[in-house]
Write an enzyme that holds these catalytic residues in place. Structure first.
Site, PDB file in Angstrom:
ATOM      1  N   CYS A 104      64.313  75.505  89.218  1.00 28.76           N
ATOM      2  CA  CYS A 104      64.299  75.300  88.018  1.00 28.76           C
ATOM      3  C   CYS A 104      63.812  73.836  88.023  1.00 28.76           C
ATOM      4  O   CYS A 104      64.346  73.328  89.031  1.00 28.76           O
ATOM      5  CB  CYS A 104      65.586  75.548  87.143  1.00 28.76           C
ATOM      6  SG  CYS A 104      65.536  75.529  85.698  1.00 28.76           S
ATOM      7  N   CYS A 111      62.970  64.752  76.409  1.00 27.37           N
ATOM      8  CA  CYS A 111      62.541  65.885  76.112  1.00 27.37           C
ATOM      9  C   CYS A 111      62.828  65.271  74.744  1.00 27.37           C
ATOM     10  O   CYS A 111      63.308  65.151  73.427  1.00 27.37           O
ATOM     11  CB  CYS A 111      63.161  67.142  76.029  1.00 27.37           C
ATOM     12  SG  CYS A 111      61.706  68.741  74.514  1.00 27.37           S
ATOM     13  N   CYS A 115      65.071  69.930  70.336  1.00 33.56           N
ATOM     14  CA  CYS A 115      66.018  71.415  69.890  1.00 33.56           C
ATOM     15  C   CYS A 115      67.356  71.681  69.533  1.00 33.56           C
ATOM     16  O   CYS A 115      68.184  70.647  70.753  1.00 33.56           O
ATOM     17  CB  CYS A 115      65.573  72.798  70.739  1.00 33.56           C
ATOM     18  SG  CYS A 115      64.085  72.671  71.354  1.00 33.56           S
ATOM     19  N   CYS A 118      70.291  72.114  72.926  1.00 37.81           N
ATOM     20  CA  CYS A 118      69.700  71.620  73.740  1.00 37.81           C
ATOM     21  C   CYS A 118      70.625  70.437  74.587  1.00 37.81           C
ATOM     22  O   CYS A 118      70.482  69.470  73.324  1.00 37.81           O
ATOM     23  CB  CYS A 118      68.502  71.388  74.161  1.00 37.81           C
ATOM     24  SG  CYS A 118      68.156  71.418  75.757  1.00 37.81           S
TER      25      CYS A 118
HETATM   26  S1  SF4 Z   1      65.287  73.520  74.914  1.00 40.12           S
HETATM   27 FE1  SF4 Z   1      65.174  71.463  75.450  1.00 40.12          FE
HETATM   28  S2  SF4 Z   1      64.442  70.697  77.408  1.00 40.12           S
HETATM   29 FE2  SF4 Z   1      63.531  72.885  76.021  1.00 40.12          FE
HETATM   30  S3  SF4 Z   1      61.928  72.252  74.273  1.00 40.12           S
HETATM   31 FE3  SF4 Z   1      64.282  71.736  73.258  1.00 40.12          FE
HETATM   32  S4  SF4 Z   1      65.194  70.165  73.562  1.00 40.12           S
HETATM   33 FE4  SF4 Z   1      62.983  70.471  74.974  1.00 40.12          FE
END
Ligand code: SF4
Length: 343
Positions: A104, A111, A115, A118
């Site tokens: 992975c 990022c 989200c 996350c």
């Molecule tokens: S899940 Fe996390 S790493 Fe994936 S796009 Fe959303 S914020 Fe980014």
């Protein structure tokens, strides 16, 4: 010094011929560095002395440093904290899957997508990784595997599911894939690679340039309002536009699109969700991958009851969608999906 891992085979051929050497030496180098994992130019065979001396002086075979290595209690999942030249760190995870291992890989430091479920999303984007930094994660995890589990010698599969939104950094991902797919090197095939996206539409429009790899969409809800909360990017690129774009992807025979569906307690697993999914997706070649939410320190959501996950799975299966439940590996080292963090 430029890194060896930055070169495609064509670029290496140009380099080799520019110093008056035969281009075939570039293929020899690719085979010995990637397939045989020789990590010093002194030990490369069947190239001229002149080329060897040039490489030693000008090109580096060094990989980023692993500053922390954690093995899960079941001894199967390994998480590497990898430090790049500027001191930034990302995580790379080696995960067992059926008879093979999967690596992975992270595509960015942090990022931008934020989200809400996350761990990585809580940090924001620090920077993109370049193709060398992306590829180096694969090379070092594969080396670890060969050293520690020599019986698992086949090149592992890849999932772009670590830190970052890979379609937000698509050019570097594409270059990295070109090197991984090179016959003289690791010779991976597109079937071995899965890229997971939150639905970054500008990148999705170029997905067909990625040589037929598999796509996984973080779906999580068929309702825009709910998806806006989980994946704020959905406000800019709503589901209707994403689904329209998915229909333009060239799929091989029997190739499916994977829809990742995080099941969050009391949130996104009702009969209304099933009905809406049927309306939106019937006719698309979709496989659902249900992931019971993994709580992390400070997470705003809760892990669902397994009986609710099973119920949702049955409903989707009865509606004609092939559905799996992902068993979480490596929770104890926070290496499960959406739990990576550069801290
Ligand atoms: S899940 Fe996390 S790493 Fe994936 S796009 Fe959303 S914020 Fe980014």
């Amino acid at each position: 010094m430029k890194s060896f891992y930055n070169y495609t085979l064509n670029e290496l051929e140009d380099l080799v011929t520019s110093i008056g050497q035969k281009s075939a030496h570039a293929r020899t180098l690719f085979t010995q560095v990637y397939k045989k994992q020789i990590d010093s130019f002194e030990n490369i065979e069947n190239i001229s002395l002149e080329l060897k001396e040039y490489l030693i002086k000008n090109i580096s075979l060094e990989l980023p440093k692993v500053v922390k290595e954690q093995v899960s209690t079941d001894q199967k999942t390994v998480k590497f904290l990898v430090q790049m030249n500027d001191g930034r760190t990302v995580e790379t995870v080696l995960v067992p899957f059926e008879k093979k291992y999967t690596i992975c890989i992270s595509s960015q430091v942090g990022c931008a997508m934020k989200c809400s479920f996350c761990f990585t999303g809580t940090q924001g984007l620090t920077r993109h990784l370049d193709s060398t930094e992306i590829l180096a994660q694969y090379v070092l995890a594969f080396k670890w595997l060969k050293k520690n589990m020599p019986e698992k010698s086949a090149p592992p599969n890849i999932v772009f599911m670590g830190q970052g939104e890979p379609l937000h950094n698509i050019e570097q991902v594409k270059k990295c894939l070109g090197i991984l797919f090179t016959t003289e090197g690791l010779h991976l095939g597109p079937r071995q690679v899965t890229l997971s996206t939150a639905g970054y539409l500008p990148g999705l429009r170029d997905f067909n340039d990625l040589m037929g790899i598999n796509l996984a969409l973080s779906f999580h809800s068929p309702f825009d309002e709910q998806r806006n909360e989980l994946i704020p990017l959905n406000k800019a690129y709503p589901l209707s536009e994403i689904i329209k774009q998915l229909k333009t992807i060239n799929l091989r025979k029997r190739q499916f699109l994977t829809f990742e569906y995080l099941i969050i307690k009391d949130m996104n697993h009702s009969l209304e969700h099933i009905e809406r999914i049927k309306e939106l997706l019937t006719g698309l070649p979709v496989i659902f991958n249900l992931i019971p939410f993994n709580e992390f320190p400070g997470s705003p959501y809760k892990r669902p009851l397994m009986k609710d996950v099973e119920w949702f799975k049955e409903q989707l299966s009865e509606s004609g969608f092939h559905t799996m439940v992902r068993t979480t590996k490596g929770d104890d080292i926070l290496a499960a999906c959406g739990q990576l963090n550069t801290k």
